[in-house]
Design a protein around this motif. Structure first.
Motif, PDB file in Angstrom:
ATOM      1  N   ALA A 122      33.982  36.318  -3.053  1.00  0.00           N
ATOM      2  CA  ALA A 122      33.453  34.740  -3.113  1.00  0.00           C
ATOM      3  C   ALA A 122      34.223  33.899  -2.290  1.00  0.00           C
ATOM      4  O   ALA A 122      33.623  33.018  -1.741  1.00  0.00           O
ATOM      5  CB  ALA A 122      33.197  34.747  -4.580  1.00  0.00           C
ATOM      6  N   ILE A 123      35.607  34.034  -2.698  1.00  0.00           N
ATOM      7  CA  ILE A 123      36.362  33.062  -2.033  1.00  0.00           C
ATOM      8  C   ILE A 123      37.607  33.960  -1.352  1.00  0.00           C
ATOM      9  O   ILE A 123      38.155  34.598  -2.071  1.00  0.00           O
ATOM     10  CB  ILE A 123      36.960  32.095  -3.154  1.00  0.00           C
ATOM     11  CG1 ILE A 123      36.054  31.352  -3.725  1.00  0.00           C
ATOM     12  CG2 ILE A 123      37.881  31.243  -2.322  1.00  0.00           C
ATOM     13  CD1 ILE A 123      36.643  30.643  -5.105  1.00  0.00           C
ATOM     14  N   PRO A 124      37.721  34.000  -0.136  1.00  0.00           N
ATOM     15  CA  PRO A 124      37.365  32.882   0.831  1.00  0.00           C
ATOM     16  C   PRO A 124      36.095  33.499   1.821  1.00  0.00           C
ATOM     17  O   PRO A 124      35.680  32.906   2.701  1.00  0.00           O
ATOM     18  CB  PRO A 124      38.536  32.515   1.568  1.00  0.00           C
ATOM     19  CG  PRO A 124      39.325  33.971   1.908  1.00  0.00           C
ATOM     20  CD  PRO A 124      38.935  34.526   0.384  1.00  0.00           C
ATOM     21  N   MET A 125      35.671  34.830   1.566  1.00  0.00           N
ATOM     22  CA  MET A 125      34.838  35.402   2.450  1.00  0.00           C
ATOM     23  C   MET A 125      33.363  34.732   2.652  1.00  0.00           C
ATOM     24  O   MET A 125      32.922  34.261   3.596  1.00  0.00           O
ATOM     25  CB  MET A 125      34.603  36.828   2.212  1.00  0.00           C
ATOM     26  CG  MET A 125      33.902  37.479   3.353  1.00  0.00           C
ATOM     27  SD  MET A 125      33.850  39.423   3.116  1.00  0.00           S
ATOM     28  CE  MET A 125      32.590  39.500   2.007  1.00  0.00           C
ATOM     29  N   ILE A 126      32.659  34.349   1.347  1.00  0.00           N
ATOM     30  CA  ILE A 126      31.382  33.733   1.409  1.00  0.00           C
ATOM     31  C   ILE A 126      31.766  32.443   1.412  1.00  0.00           C
ATOM     32  O   ILE A 126      31.095  31.619   2.167  1.00  0.00           O
ATOM     33  CB  ILE A 126      30.766  34.058   0.058  1.00  0.00           C
ATOM     34  CG1 ILE A 126      30.407  35.707   0.134  1.00  0.00           C
ATOM     35  CG2 ILE A 126      29.538  33.362   0.142  1.00  0.00           C
ATOM     36  CD1 ILE A 126      29.776  36.071  -1.003  1.00  0.00           C
ATOM     37  N   CYS A 127      32.633  31.648   0.312  1.00  0.00           N
ATOM     38  CA  CYS A 127      32.858  30.389   0.306  1.00  0.00           C
ATOM     39  C   CYS A 127      34.163  29.885   0.948  1.00  0.00           C
ATOM     40  O   CYS A 127      35.054  29.923   0.180  1.00  0.00           O
ATOM     41  CB  CYS A 127      32.879  30.028  -1.081  1.00  0.00           C
ATOM     42  SG  CYS A 127      32.977  28.188  -1.568  1.00  0.00           S
TER      43      CYS A 127
END
Length: 214
Positions: A122-127
């Motif tokens: 989720a963080i930081p790959m997507i967001c």
């Protein structure tokens, strides 16, 4: 008015989809969940996209507060955001995935497997910083309630697409192949770099005008 909303919606979708870029991060997701069952992989993708959604909402609505607290102007943030976008776009244009902390030792730790949906998926790959900056700037540019609703709705839609792409990752990877994935990443990188230039100069122009006027 309707045309303005459509234009705004296209800008929001294009910017978020290219910055989150689920097609390029999907191979990373697959490699990090390769030992999980299909059901567990689906749950991980669902949790990761939900965490990313609420994180983006948090930054989108608290952006103005952050600006006031730190004395940051929207135009300065646009310039910095443009630089971040350009750097990300350049990496994507070179078909390089984002650097994610991930070692063989971490894969063997059960706690890491349980938390993988939050960090680093989720963080930081997507967001990542690009998506966060985009959420703050676009929320500042949303002057009506309808624009804000469109912004939130499209963020949710892009993350839904991200979830579906992650879940169907194996089939997509086989269909596109290594060459297809690199071509798609480079295309999205070019779009991100164009958006970066727009952000940079839209923030720089008012600052230069203020300097000249003073």
């Amino acid at each position: 008015m309707t045309e303005d909303i459509y234009t705004f919606a296209i800008l929001v979708f294009t910017s978020f989809f290219t910055l989150i870029n689920p097609l390029s991060s999907m191979p990373v997701f697959m490699s990090m969940t390769t030992n999980l069952s299909k059901k567990r992989r689906r749950q991980t993708a669902k949790k990761a996209t939900l965490v990313a959604f609420f994180t983006l909402l948090l930054f989108a609505f608290s952006g103005k507060i952050l600006f006031n607290f730190f004395g940051i102007s929207v135009n300065s943030f646009r310039i910095v955001g443009g630089v971040i976008f350009f750097a990300m776009g350049w990496d994507m244009l070179q078909a390089r995935l984002a650097h994610i902390k991930h070692t063989d030792d971490e894969k063997k730790i059960d706690a890491y497997v349980d938390d993988i949906s939050i960090t680093p998926l989720a963080i930081p790959m997507i967001c990542g910083p690009g998506a966060i900056t985009n959420a703050i700037v676009l929320m500042e540019d949303s002057h009506t309630l309808l624009q804000q609703v469109v912004l939130i709705g499209i963020i949710a839609f892009v993350l839904l697409l991200t979830f579906l792409i992650y879940v169907g990752g194996s089939k997509i990877i086989d269909f596109l192949g290594e060459t297809g994935n690199k071509v798609m990443m480079r295309l999205m990188g070019l779009i991100v770099m164009v958006i970066a230039v727009e952000f940079f100069f839209s923030g720089l122009k008012p600052i230069v005008i203020d300097i000249l006027n003073s």
